[in-house]
Design a protein around this motif. Structure first.
Motif, PDB file in Angstrom:
ATOM      1  N   MET A  86       0.873  -1.108   0.040  1.00 43.51           N
ATOM      2  CA  MET A  86       0.021   0.170  -0.095  1.00 43.51           C
ATOM      3  C   MET A  86       0.833   1.223  -0.001  1.00 43.51           C
ATOM      4  SD  MET A  86      -3.468  -0.228   0.222  1.00 43.51           S
ATOM      5  CE  MET A  86      -4.376  -1.653   0.238  1.00 43.51           C
ATOM      6  N   ILE A  87       0.541   2.245  -0.897  1.00 43.78           N
ATOM      7  CA  ILE A  87       1.165   3.424  -0.473  1.00 43.78           C
ATOM      8  C   ILE A  87       0.525   4.451   0.393  1.00 43.78           C
ATOM      9  CG2 ILE A  87       1.748   5.724  -1.873  1.00 43.78           C
ATOM     10  CD1 ILE A  87       2.831   3.170  -3.492  1.00 43.78           C
ATOM     11  N   LEU A  88       1.264   4.623   1.547  1.00 46.44           N
ATOM     12  CA  LEU A  88       0.745   5.349   2.624  1.00 46.44           C
ATOM     13  C   LEU A  88       0.782   6.570   2.626  1.00 46.44           C
ATOM     14  CD1 LEU A  88       2.194   2.837   5.425  1.00 46.44           C
ATOM     15  CD2 LEU A  88      -0.047   2.720   4.200  1.00 46.44           C
ATOM     16  N   LEU A  89      -0.228   7.352   2.773  1.00 50.27           N
ATOM     17  CA  LEU A  89      -0.269   8.851   2.653  1.00 50.27           C
ATOM     18  C   LEU A  89      -0.882   9.315   3.819  1.00 50.27           C
ATOM     19  CD1 LEU A  89      -1.429   8.723  -1.336  1.00 50.27           C
ATOM     20  CD2 LEU A  89       0.898   9.451  -0.260  1.00 50.27           C
ATOM     21  N   ASN A  90      -0.757   8.633   4.861  1.00 48.62           N
ATOM     22  CA  ASN A  90      -1.294   9.019   6.357  1.00 48.62           C
ATOM     23  C   ASN A  90       0.155   9.454   6.891  1.00 48.62           C
ATOM     24  OD1 ASN A  90      -0.625   5.894   5.927  1.00 48.62           O
ATOM     25  ND2 ASN A  90      -0.320   6.124   7.994  1.00 48.62           N
ATOM     26  N   PRO A  91      -0.143  10.313   7.785  1.00 49.50           N
ATOM     27  CA  PRO A  91       1.290  10.771   8.727  1.00 49.50           C
ATOM     28  C   PRO A  91       1.775   9.998   9.500  1.00 49.50           C
ATOM     29  CG  PRO A  91      -0.673  12.128   9.337  1.00 49.50           C
ATOM     30  CD  PRO A  91      -1.218  11.055   8.304  1.00 49.50           C
ATOM     31  N   GLY A  92       2.204   8.888   9.215  1.00 51.11           N
ATOM     32  CA  GLY A  92       2.993   7.747   9.964  1.00 51.11           C
ATOM     33  C   GLY A  92       1.901   7.120  10.692  1.00 51.11           C
ATOM     34  N   PRO A  93       2.185   5.596  10.690  1.00 53.71           N
ATOM     35  CA  PRO A  93       3.441   5.221  10.182  1.00 53.71           C
ATOM     36  C   PRO A  93       3.712   5.222   8.629  1.00 53.71           C
ATOM     37  CG  PRO A  93       2.123   3.150  11.104  1.00 53.71           C
ATOM     38  CD  PRO A  93       1.557   4.827  11.502  1.00 53.71           C
ATOM     39  N   VAL A  94       4.639   5.422   8.325  1.00 54.93           N
ATOM     40  CA  VAL A  94       4.918   5.728   7.015  1.00 54.93           C
ATOM     41  C   VAL A  94       5.471   4.655   5.928  1.00 54.93           C
ATOM     42  CG1 VAL A  94       5.415   8.277   7.243  1.00 54.93           C
ATOM     43  CG2 VAL A  94       7.562   6.581   7.306  1.00 54.93           C
ATOM     44  N   CYS A  95       5.435   4.541   4.769  1.00 53.53           N
ATOM     45  CA  CYS A  95       6.317   3.715   3.895  1.00 53.53           C
ATOM     46  C   CYS A  95       7.646   3.781   4.300  1.00 53.53           C
ATOM     47  CB  CYS A  95       5.836   3.750   2.465  1.00 53.53           C
ATOM     48  SG  CYS A  95       4.482   3.343   1.930  1.00 53.53           S
ATOM     49  N   THR A  96       8.171   2.572   4.445  1.00 52.62           N
ATOM     50  CA  THR A  96       9.776   2.531   4.843  1.00 52.62           C
ATOM     51  C   THR A  96      10.491   1.555   3.719  1.00 52.62           C
ATOM     52  OG1 THR A  96       9.316   0.441   6.165  1.00 52.62           O
ATOM     53  CG2 THR A  96       9.453   2.615   7.505  1.00 52.62           C
ATOM     54  N   SER A  97      11.885   1.844   3.860  1.00 52.61           N
ATOM     55  CA  SER A  97      12.712   1.181   2.831  1.00 52.61           C
ATOM     56  C   SER A  97      12.952  -0.176   3.059  1.00 52.61           C
ATOM     57  CB  SER A  97      14.090   1.945   2.665  1.00 52.61           C
ATOM     58  OG  SER A  97      14.728   1.530   3.901  1.00 52.61           O
ATOM     59  N   ASP A  98      13.263  -1.164   1.957  1.00 54.78           N
ATOM     60  CA  ASP A  98      13.434  -2.604   2.146  1.00 54.78           C
ATOM     61  C   ASP A  98      14.697  -2.417   3.339  1.00 54.78           C
ATOM     62  OD1 ASP A  98      11.666  -3.167   0.374  1.00 54.78           O
ATOM     63  OD2 ASP A  98      13.054  -3.381  -1.267  1.00 54.78           O
ATOM     64  N   ARG A  99      15.299  -1.638   3.153  1.00 56.49           N
ATOM     65  CA  ARG A  99      16.875  -1.719   3.960  1.00 56.49           C
ATOM     66  C   ARG A  99      16.181  -1.371   5.481  1.00 56.49           C
ATOM     67  NH1 ARG A  99      21.150   3.135   3.571  1.00 56.49           N
ATOM     68  NH2 ARG A  99      22.059   2.899   5.521  1.00 56.49           N
ATOM     69  N   VAL A 100      15.081  -0.684   5.738  1.00 56.85           N
ATOM     70  CA  VAL A 100      14.835  -0.337   7.056  1.00 56.85           C
ATOM     71  C   VAL A 100      14.130  -1.792   7.627  1.00 56.85           C
ATOM     72  CG1 VAL A 100      13.254   0.655   8.743  1.00 56.85           C
ATOM     73  CG2 VAL A 100      14.974   1.942   7.046  1.00 56.85           C
ATOM     74  N   ARG A 101      13.055  -2.202   6.973  1.00 54.76           N
ATOM     75  CA  ARG A 101      12.557  -3.310   7.104  1.00 54.76           C
ATOM     76  C   ARG A 101      13.159  -4.582   7.325  1.00 54.76           C
ATOM     77  NH1 ARG A 101       9.684  -3.665   2.916  1.00 54.76           N
ATOM     78  NH2 ARG A 101       9.744  -1.549   2.194  1.00 54.76           N
ATOM     79  N   SER A 102      14.320  -4.918   6.268  1.00 55.85           N
ATOM     80  CA  SER A 102      15.137  -5.956   6.532  1.00 55.85           C
ATOM     81  C   SER A 102      16.029  -5.989   7.841  1.00 55.85           C
ATOM     82  CB  SER A 102      16.069  -6.361   5.349  1.00 55.85           C
ATOM     83  OG  SER A 102      15.837  -5.537   4.050  1.00 55.85           O
ATOM     84  N   SER A 103      16.263  -4.973   8.233  1.00 55.95           N
ATOM     85  CA  SER A 103      17.045  -4.937   9.465  1.00 55.95           C
ATOM     86  C   SER A 103      16.568  -5.635  10.617  1.00 55.95           C
ATOM     87  CB  SER A 103      17.233  -3.462   9.852  1.00 55.95           C
ATOM     88  OG  SER A 103      16.030  -2.994  10.452  1.00 55.95           O
ATOM     89  N   LEU A 104      15.051  -5.912  10.607  1.00 56.53           N
ATOM     90  CA  LEU A 104      14.436  -6.502  11.708  1.00 56.53           C
ATOM     91  C   LEU A 104      14.947  -8.054  11.532  1.00 56.53           C
ATOM     92  CD1 LEU A 104      10.681  -5.444  10.838  1.00 56.53           C
ATOM     93  CD2 LEU A 104      12.093  -4.799  12.681  1.00 56.53           C
ATOM     94  N   MET A 105      15.583  -8.537  10.739  1.00 51.82           N
ATOM     95  CA  MET A 105      16.056 -10.021  10.281  1.00 51.82           C
ATOM     96  C   MET A 105      17.480 -10.070  11.259  1.00 51.82           C
ATOM     97  SD  MET A 105      13.337 -11.062   9.295  1.00 51.82           S
ATOM     98  CE  MET A 105      13.702 -12.739   8.981  1.00 51.82           C
ATOM     99  N   LYS A 106      17.898  -8.969  11.724  1.00 49.21           N
ATOM    100  CA  LYS A 106      19.165  -9.188  12.565  1.00 49.21           C
ATOM    101  C   LYS A 106      19.454 -10.544  13.622  1.00 49.21           C
ATOM    102  CE  LYS A 106      21.251  -4.789  11.782  1.00 49.21           C
ATOM    103  NZ  LYS A 106      21.227  -3.322  12.621  1.00 49.21           N
ATOM    104  N   GLY A 107      18.215 -10.678  13.837  1.00 44.55           N
ATOM    105  CA  GLY A 107      18.029 -11.643  14.928  1.00 44.55           C
ATOM    106  C   GLY A 107      17.777 -11.252  16.207  1.00 44.55           C
TER     107      GLY A 107
END
Ligand SMILES: Cc1ncc(COP(=O)(O)O)c(C=O)c1O
Length: 362
Positions: A4-25
């Motif tokens: 979804m393209i989020l045009l609400n004022p947060g939580p916003v669309c984030t980058s793949d890089r930000v989302r993949s950081s969750l997989m650090k363990g």
């Protein structure tokens, strides 16, 4: 899930890089690895928003309101007053927090489509030496209005009062210079213009202000700025279990912000909102606010005649776009489009094409 393209004022669309950081363990928050993340994240917040100023910061696990409440309940001395400048839902929220703590409050309420009256603010402060803290919202998310922080900061500085700023929807997206604007306490959040994930927020404090806050008795166990700060600064830990994985994403988002540059981020948002506003006008949509009051990231628009918000929202949602309703007294008359987050010009073009089709009932 479909993007979804989020045009609400947060939580916003984030980058793949930000989302993949969750997989650090998984990680224990009492180990040195987490202390390093905490320390780096705090440093990066300061690097982004107070590079030359004498500020420190405490990160709180909780949404923006948690840090807002922590900041307010930790900053008003017994017997003193808080002046609240209220021209929207978030000014109102500060007032509700002050009431929840039974603080003596003075409130200056303004029309939601207007800037506060600087002369009146100065008069009220001048006449009431018991006003210790002056609280205002930087960017009123209710309407997308930018409040005059430099003018209010000059007054609080002149009369030796604390300037408390809610910049939850401002930091990263709007002009602000904490030191020059005389901001003593500033509240921010991870998941708006910083483009991190929801669950973390923070309090930025001038070091001199920390000394003053030490004399105020704690009124909350969790939401006490001084105890949060001391544990983080002195022990490199959070007093209670932090949202560890959200920290990974927050640090990554701050890296992205520093790479883009705060100025670069602001310019990108400004370019996006300028483009959107031109297109909205072309589609005969009317803006709630005049040009001079507008932020870089939110546009409030009157609903077109003969169209309900529900219809507009649902039709755009079916096409992959989330827009946002008006709040409070504006609930039936406006809708909002935010351009915070990881959005490309192609996303914005696609929004305009789809919005036009919905408006023309195609
Ligand atoms: C200006 C402002 N202050 C405070 C908040 C509250 O933040 P949260 O919803 O993260 O608690 C918001 C949320 O939109 C906001 O825009």
């Amino acid at each position: 899930m479909e993007k979804m393209i989020l045009l609400n004022p947060g939580p916003v669309c984030t980058s793949d890089r930000v989302r993949s950081s969750l997989m650090k363990g998984d990680m224990c928050h009492r180990e040195s690895e987490f202390s390093a993340i905490l320390s780096n994240t705090r440093k990066k917040i300061l690097q982004a928003f107070a590079p030359n100023g004498d500020y420190t910061t405490a990160i709180i696990t909780g949404s923006g309101t948690a840090s807002l409440e922590a900041g307010i309940c930790s900053s008003v001395s017994d017997g003193k007053k808080i002046l609240i400048i209220n021209n929207g839902v978030y000014g109102e929220r500060i007032s509700r927090i002050a009431s929840a703590y039974r603080f003596n409050k003075v409130e200056l309420k303004y029309d939601w489509r207007e800037r506060p009256d600087i002369k009146q603010i100065e008069d009220v402060i001048l006449k009431d030496p018991d006003i210790e803290v002056v609280a205002m919202v930087h960017h009123e998310t209710t309407t997308g209005l930018i409040n005059p922080i430099t003018d209010v900061g000059a007054i609080t500085n002149k009369y030796g009062r604390t300037f408390f700023l809610d910049s939850v929807s401002g930091l990263g997206g709007e002009e602000i210079d904490l030191a020059n604007d005389n901001v003593d306490i500033c509240i921010g959040t991870a998941n708006k213009c910083i483009q991190g994930l929801p669950g973390l927020s923070f309090v930025l404090l001038k070091r001199d202000e920390v000394k003053r806050l030490r004399n105020i008795p704690p009124r909350s166990l969790y939401l006490n700025v001084i105890s949060q700060l001391d544990e983080q600064e002195q022990k490199g830990e959070c007093p209670f279990t932090p949202s560890v994985h959200t920290f990974y994403a927050f640090e990554e988002a701050l890296d992205e912000l520093l790479e883009e540059g705060v100025r670069g981020r602001l310019n990108r948002y400004r370019k996006a909102s300028t483009y959107l506003r031109e297109e909205f006008k072309r589609l005969n949509l009317e803006l709630l606010l005049p040009e001079g009051l507008l932020s870089n990231t939110i546009t409030a628009l009157y609903l077109p005649r003969n169209m309900t918000y529900a219809h507009l929202h649902d039709s755009l949602k079916e096409r992959g776009f989330i827009i946002y309703a008006g709040q409070g007294q504006l609930n039936k008359t406006i809708f909002r489009i935010a351009n915070m987050g990881e959005l490309t010009m192609n996303d914005l073009d696609a929004l305009i094409v789809n919005l036009q089709e919905v408006l023309e009932d195609k």
